[in-house]
Structures are given as structure tokens and as C-alpha cells.
Design an enzyme around this catalytic site. Structure first.
Site, PDB file in Angstrom:
ATOM      1  N   GLU A  49       0.856  -1.189   0.000  1.00 23.12           N
ATOM      2  CA  GLU A  49       0.000   0.000   0.000  1.00 23.12           C
ATOM      3  C   GLU A  49       0.889   1.235   0.000  1.00 23.12           C
ATOM      4  O   GLU A  49       1.812   1.340   0.816  1.00 23.12           O
ATOM      5  CB  GLU A  49      -0.896   0.032   1.243  1.00 23.12           C
ATOM      6  CG  GLU A  49      -2.161  -0.776   1.113  1.00 23.12           C
ATOM      7  CD  GLU A  49      -3.114  -0.520   2.272  1.00 23.12           C
ATOM      8  OE1 GLU A  49      -2.990   0.533   2.934  1.00 23.12           O
ATOM      9  OE2 GLU A  49      -3.972  -1.371   2.520  1.00 23.12           O
ATOM     10  N   ASP A  60      -6.637   8.954   9.704  1.00 26.39           N
ATOM     11  CA  ASP A  60      -5.308   8.554  10.142  1.00 26.39           C
ATOM     12  C   ASP A  60      -4.939   9.129  11.500  1.00 26.39           C
ATOM     13  O   ASP A  60      -5.266  10.274  11.824  1.00 26.39           O
ATOM     14  CB  ASP A  60      -4.258   8.993   9.114  1.00 26.39           C
ATOM     15  CG  ASP A  60      -4.428   8.260   7.802  1.00 26.39           C
ATOM     16  OD1 ASP A  60      -4.588   7.034   7.850  1.00 26.39           O
ATOM     17  OD2 ASP A  60      -4.402   8.905   6.739  1.00 26.39           O
TER      18      ASP A  60
END
Length: 277
Positions: A49, A60
Site C-alpha cells: 500500500e 489517520d
């Protein structure tokens, strides 16, 4: 068959799950990031990723937020991220690459143009964290035309009816957000994961990767055994950050430390696949 489908099929034949490490493009600079990218498969990455740095990463935690800011300060753009993938593909035509990020930069770039350019660079799948399937028509057709998988996120709080709807618009694999919250803040228990994954399997035939709470080799092995893959992000970025100098620049320890960590994760995942049931 797509690279993603081929890789999960090959791993299923081997009887083990995938290790999916994450790197933030341009963190802490383009050259170091690209070198890490190129070295990940040999260290044990089955899929990779690549984070597309964005200034407002809502899903995040602080570790990935800091990595994204370092990437932006180093000059990251979507064009630059795609160029990194193209450089990676010159030496690796087999490892699946998934771009993970947010919809604003992609919308600004242009959905159709982005999908064409991403596929041309060698990208296999997209995870756009803040683009729900109800609004996914803007990228669904361009992605399909370009041969890109749209990987969807599901969570412990996703009800059954919504699970079927979300997975009806997914391809490649399913990303199971194993915790309620942001990345890198805590981990799900084996009991929770063992209870959650069968519910997802009942709604899809796609492979399932567990992320948002996988930090240690033991957790990676556990996740890859219960599901079909483990995504490790914050733990790797935290190690990278610890190796930087006072100005945030890479040091001679940056690549060796992160790659050593990936090798440890990969060994645990492979060992778990060899254990008798």
C-alpha cells in the site's frame, strides 16, 4: 486475472495470508521512499500500500499524519506518486500496488485522467477512505475501464444490510478496519477478529485484509491467519520516524531498520501459514 487476484490465489494455494506493508510516498524524501518501495518485496511484502500524502487525513492517527506532512514538505504530488509507481514497475511487474488516500486530490486531478494515469503507471487498486459507495459512481466507471480495483472499507460497526451494500461495490479485496477509531491507536483482540471475519465472509467471496490495528509480528500472523491478509502501517512509519535526524532527514539506519521490521513481520506471517490446523 489482476495482480491482486493472482497474488491472493497464489497465497491461498500456499495456505497462508498476505503481508501488506504501507509506505507514505515521499516520506521522508522521494529517493528514500522509492528505495524502500523497491526493497519491500524482497523483505517479504506480498502486496504494497502506498499512501498519497494529503493535508487533512481524517482517518489517520498522529503517526500517519506526521508521515503525510513529511511527504508533502518533500514535494509529494499525485503526479509524483504515480511516477514513483512507474519507477517501481521497471523492476517489479508482479507485486500488487494499492494507492491509499483521500478523494479531494483525485477529484482535483480528474477521476478519468487519474484512473488512466494510475493504470498506466502500474497501480492495481485504489482505497479512497472518504468516498462512500453511494457517491462512488464518479470513479466506478473510469476505474473499471482502466482495470483498477476499488477496495472498500468495512468496520466493526458496519451493520449487515450496509455490509452487503458496501461489498456489492467492492473488488480486489475487502479492507477490514479492525478498530473503532483512527489508525495506529490500539489493536483488536483475536476474539473480536474471529467473531467479525465470518460475518464478512458470508457477504463476499473477496479476500479480506485486516488493518488499522496490526503492529507486531504476532498480531500480523494472527490477522493473516484469521483473514487473508494483514496491513501494517503505523508501526512501520513510527520506526522510520525514529531513525530520522533532527531535521527530519533520512539516516543510514532508516532503510535497514524498516526493512528488518518487515522481514520480522513476514517471517511471522509465513510461519503461521505453516502451522497445522
Amino acid at each position: 486475472m489482476s495482480r491482486i487476484a493472482a497474488r491472493f490465489k497464489a497465497l491461498a494455494v500456499q495456505g497462508r495470508g498476505a503481508l501488506i506493508p504501507y509506505l507514505e510516498a515521499y516520506d521522508p524524501d522521494r529517493e528514500t521512499s522509492l528505495e524502500l518501495f523497491r526493497a519491500m518485496p524482497a523483505a517479504g511484502a506480498d502486496l504494497i500500500e502506498v499512501g498519497m500524502p494529503f493535508s487533512d487525513p481524517s482517518a489517520d492517527g498522529p503517526v500517519i499524519q506526521a508521515a503525510a506532512l513529511r511527504g508533502l514538505k518533500a514535494g509529494a504530488t499525485l503526479v509524483g506518486v504515480l511516477d514513483m509507481v512507474a519507477e517501481f514497475r521497471k523492476g517489479d511487474d508482479e507485486t500488487p500496488v494499492i494507492l491509499m488516500g483521500y478523494v479531494n486530490p483525485v477529484e482535483s486531478y480528474g477521476y478519468e485522467r487519474f484512473c488512466k494515469d494510475a493504470a498506466a503507471a502500474g497501480v492495481d487498486g485504489l482505497i479512497l477512505v472518504d468516498l462512500p459507495p453511494e457517491e462512488g459512481a464518479v470513479i466506478a466507471a473510469p476505474a473499471q475501464a482502466a482495470g483498477l480495483d476499488i477496495i472498500r472499507l468495512v468496520a466493526p460497526t458496519t451493520p449487515d444490510a450496509r455490509l452487503e451494500y458496501v461489498l456489492g461495490h467492492a473488488s480486489g479485496f475487502v479492507y477490514y478496519v479492525s478498530i473503532v477509531g483512527i489508525t495506529g491507536t490500539r489493536s483488536a483482540s483475536a476474539h473480536d477478529l474471529a467473531g467479525a471475519i465470518p460475518r464478512i465472509r458470508a457477504a463476499t467471496d473477496l479476500p479480506i485484509a485486516i488493518g488499522f490495528g496490526v503492529r507486531t509480528p504476532e498480531q500480523a500472523a494472527q490477522a493473516a491467519s484469521i483473514a487473508d491478509g494483514a496491513v501494517v502501517a503505523s508501526a512501520l512509519l513510527a520506526t522510520l520516524a525514529q531513525t530520522l535526524d533532527e531535521q527530519g532527514r533520512a539516516t543510514p539506519q532508516t532503510l535497514p531498520r524498516v526493512l528488518e521490521q518487515i522481514r520480522g513481520l513476514a517471517q511471522a506471517v509465513r510461519a503461521a501459514g505453516q502451522q497445522p490446523e
